[in-house]
Design a protein around this motif. Structure first.
Motif, PDB file in Angstrom:
ATOM      1  N   PHE A 131      53.422 -25.949 -11.496  1.00 32.86           N
ATOM      2  CA  PHE A 131      52.689 -27.025  -9.944  1.00 32.86           C
ATOM      3  C   PHE A 131      53.132 -26.106  -9.138  1.00 32.86           C
ATOM      4  O   PHE A 131      52.047 -25.295  -8.118  1.00 32.86           O
ATOM      5  CB  PHE A 131      53.606 -28.140  -9.596  1.00 32.86           C
ATOM      6  N   ALA A 132      54.546 -25.358  -8.575  1.00 35.10           N
ATOM      7  CA  ALA A 132      54.655 -24.998  -7.659  1.00 35.10           C
ATOM      8  C   ALA A 132      54.457 -23.480  -7.859  1.00 35.10           C
ATOM      9  O   ALA A 132      54.198 -22.643  -6.345  1.00 35.10           O
ATOM     10  CB  ALA A 132      56.050 -24.904  -7.645  1.00 35.10           C
ATOM     11  N   LEU A 133      53.745 -22.754  -9.020  1.00 35.38           N
ATOM     12  CA  LEU A 133      53.344 -21.641  -9.446  1.00 35.38           C
ATOM     13  C   LEU A 133      51.748 -21.551  -9.774  1.00 35.38           C
ATOM     14  O   LEU A 133      51.380 -20.467  -9.380  1.00 35.38           O
ATOM     15  CB  LEU A 133      54.181 -20.521 -10.333  1.00 35.38           C
ATOM     16  N   ASP A 134      51.260 -23.247  -9.178  1.00 28.48           N
ATOM     17  CA  ASP A 134      49.726 -23.419  -9.342  1.00 28.48           C
ATOM     18  C   ASP A 134      49.212 -22.618 -10.930  1.00 28.48           C
ATOM     19  O   ASP A 134      48.466 -22.185 -10.379  1.00 28.48           O
ATOM     20  CB  ASP A 134      49.081 -21.884  -8.595  1.00 28.48           C
ATOM     21  N   LEU A 135      50.245 -23.121 -12.030  1.00 30.52           N
ATOM     22  CA  LEU A 135      49.687 -23.105 -12.993  1.00 30.52           C
ATOM     23  C   LEU A 135      48.560 -24.313 -13.091  1.00 30.52           C
ATOM     24  O   LEU A 135      47.731 -24.424 -13.921  1.00 30.52           O
ATOM     25  CB  LEU A 135      50.860 -22.701 -13.705  1.00 30.52           C
ATOM     26  N   ILE A 136      48.948 -25.560 -12.512  1.00 29.67           N
ATOM     27  CA  ILE A 136      48.655 -26.478 -12.876  1.00 29.67           C
ATOM     28  C   ILE A 136      48.655 -27.490 -12.270  1.00 29.67           C
ATOM     29  O   ILE A 136      49.479 -27.044 -10.393  1.00 29.67           O
ATOM     30  CB  ILE A 136      49.626 -27.431 -13.582  1.00 29.67           C
ATOM     31  N   ASP A 137      47.711 -28.037 -11.945  1.00 23.58           N
ATOM     32  CA  ASP A 137      47.235 -29.578 -10.922  1.00 23.58           C
ATOM     33  C   ASP A 137      48.102 -30.526 -11.055  1.00 23.58           C
ATOM     34  O   ASP A 137      47.445 -31.218 -12.082  1.00 23.58           O
ATOM     35  CB  ASP A 137      45.870 -29.910 -10.388  1.00 23.58           C
ATOM     36  N   ILE A 138      47.978 -31.185 -10.074  1.00 18.52           N
ATOM     37  CA  ILE A 138      48.357 -32.813 -10.744  1.00 18.52           C
ATOM     38  C   ILE A 138      48.108 -34.073 -10.292  1.00 18.52           C
ATOM     39  O   ILE A 138      47.720 -33.920  -8.883  1.00 18.52           O
ATOM     40  CB  ILE A 138      50.671 -33.167 -10.635  1.00 18.52           C
ATOM     41  N   GLY A 139      47.080 -34.500 -10.917  1.00 16.35           N
ATOM     42  CA  GLY A 139      46.719 -35.819  -9.950  1.00 16.35           C
ATOM     43  C   GLY A 139      47.044 -37.298 -10.498  1.00 16.35           C
ATOM     44  O   GLY A 139      48.353 -36.865 -12.258  1.00 16.35           O
ATOM     45  N   THR A 140      46.832 -38.488  -9.859  1.00 14.71           N
ATOM     46  CA  THR A 140      46.008 -39.431 -10.474  1.00 14.71           C
ATOM     47  C   THR A 140      45.243 -40.589 -10.887  1.00 14.71           C
ATOM     48  O   THR A 140      44.417 -39.878 -10.201  1.00 14.71           O
ATOM     49  CB  THR A 140      47.263 -40.649  -9.328  1.00 14.71           C
TER      50      THR A 140
END
Length: 465
Positions: A131-140
């Motif tokens: 997440f910190a390296l903009d490889l993935i996004d986190i959602g709900t």
């Protein structure tokens, strides 16, 4: 208006998934313990998930809007150290492979695919660093009202719209590692259609858990080119960038390509037509290609109204099939079917007999209107005999190399499929000759010591997980 759809089958009883033997070795991650992305009403009709990206998190922290989660706000150097360490490497590659193939997955689905419960927690080091390296996004989910046990089962993940993988991650991977994550194709950046993608992922997981199938492939490896072009050693008449939502591959190699649809939109008829054209050009025995469209509207949409896409799907299918006459085994009518999510999964965590045989309706009867459609099971009632030059089952062995394949379907040592680096170089592994052969005693170089076995490649150069 003339009715063209058969009567909808109302499944009164289903089999609870808890009563069925699951191939998933972790019962806590099996279907009956995961949230049901259809019946749990995690989305209101038309809604999307709530997403947080690394860029937004950094902006809000810099502007003092939100201090954020310290575990997710890693500095790039610290994040990269985490993502290049040997600790957790197997699970990390598995997570990336699943996201690359399916684009959007729930935390429970990611844990089920990889076998790692750590991915239930978005604060886990691999996820936080990605997440910190903009490889993935986190959602709900938009609707989080139903409580579930576990660390955080309301979380979903998707690939970010960035070039982080190509510029930062790929240079740190060995050849076998890169192959396992991306299958030798460009990294898929940017997720879309949250509910649609998660339903597609869930369908593949359920097929891998409860059906006697050989492999399941995600959207990335369900391209028209792989299914009917380069994947068959052929060239398409023109470039086609379409992707199906996923593919279930039987143990004999027959491909069951699936497309989920919540509505019968204006583009739906064109999509059916393009599949019909492709199928008409690729005989079953040399491609193994079949397609099933699965109606998956929101469960709260009124039945038997314009909001229910089922009738429109059959109507538009019938319009297209009129332009492809014939009902033989190679015809589009015999190889494009229609199913409904609620007929396969009649309620929360329930499986029907229709799902266990992947039943769908095909327009193969010598009749018109609703009587034209006949129900056939794509698992047991559908004959497939590949042509002698078509190795239909090669994909089953190759799928075991892929991190996106459910972990219980890729156990064992599969290095024979790609060989060692020395094999690929076309030279023999060097064995230095002793300086004084007449004085040398003991074992040849690389020979086994006790129970250790012969010397092998380093773990990172083997794909045996």
């Amino acid at each position: 208006m003339v009715t063209v759809a058969p009567e909808r089958r109302i499944i009164e009883d289903g089999i609870h998934a808890e009563m069925m033997p699951s191939a998933n070795p972790d019962d806590d991650l099996a279907m009956h313990n995961r949230r049901d992305p259809y019946w749990d009403r995690l989305w209101a009709p038309g809604s999307q998930a709530n997403w947080m990206t690394g860029a937004i998190a950094r902006y809000e922290k810099a502007e003092g809007i939100n201090r954020g989660n310290a575990k997710l706000n890693l500095e790039p150097e610290a994040a990269l150290r985490t993502l290049t360490s040997n600790r957790g490497r197997t699970d990390r590659l598995g997570a990336w492979g699943v996201l690359d193939s399916w684009r959007t997955v729930s935390s429970e689905q990611l844990a089920a695919f990889t076998g790692s419960r750590y991915f239930l927690d978005p604060n886990h080091s691999t996820l936080a660093a990605s997440f910190a390296l903009d490889l993935i996004d986190i959602g709900t989910y938009p609707n989080k009202s139903r409580p579930n046990p576990g660390m955080n089962r309301n979380v979903i993940y998707r690939t970010s719209s960035s070039d982080t993988f190509d510029k930062v991650i790929e240079p740190t991977l060995t050849g076998p590692e890169l192959l396992s994550v991306t299958a030798g194709h460009p990294w898929s950046s940017g997720g879309q259609y949250d509910r649609h993608n998660i339903l597609s992922t869930e369908l593949a997981l359920r097929a891998a858990e409860y059906l006697p199938v050989g492999a399941v492939l995600g959207e990335k490896l369900s391209t028209v080119d792989l299914l009917a072009g380069a994947g068959l050693g052929k060239k398409l008449p023109k470039a086609d960038n379409r992707r199906a939502d996923g593919t279930i591959i039987r143990e004999d190699g027959m491909r069951i390509v699936f497309e989920l649809t919540a509505t019968a939109s204006a583009s739906f008829e064109n999509k059916v037509r393009r599949w019909a054209e492709l199928i008409a050009a690729r005989p079953l025995e040399t491609s193994g290609l079949t397609v099933v469209f699965i109606a998956a509207p929101h469960p709260d949409r009124a039945k038997h109204t314009a909001a229910d896409p089922r009738h429109a799907i059959y109507k538009k299918m019938a319009v297209v099939l009129r332009d492809f006459p014939g009902r033989g085994k190679d015809s589009p009518a015999a190889r494009i079917g229609v199913a409904h999510w609620e007929e396969w999964f009649p309620n929360r965590h329930l499986l029907s007999e229709a799902f266990l045989n992947l039943e769908a309706d095909f327009a193969i009867n010598d009749a018109t209107g609703p009587d034209r459609w006949a129900t056939r099971g794509l698992l047991n009632d559908y004959a497939f005999e590949p042509w002698h030059t078509f190795d239909a089952t090669a994909v089953l062995e190759n799928s075991k190399l892929l991190a996106a394949t459910p972990h219980w379907m890729r156990k064992g040592d599969h290095t024979h499929l790609i060989g060692s680096p020395m094999d690929r170089a076309g030279v023999d592994v060097p064995h230095p000759a002793p300086a004084k052969p007449h004085l040398t005693k003991g074992r040849p170089l690389g020979a086994a010591v006790g129970n250790g076995g012969d010397a092998k490649l380093p773990a990172r150069l083997r794909i045996d997980w």
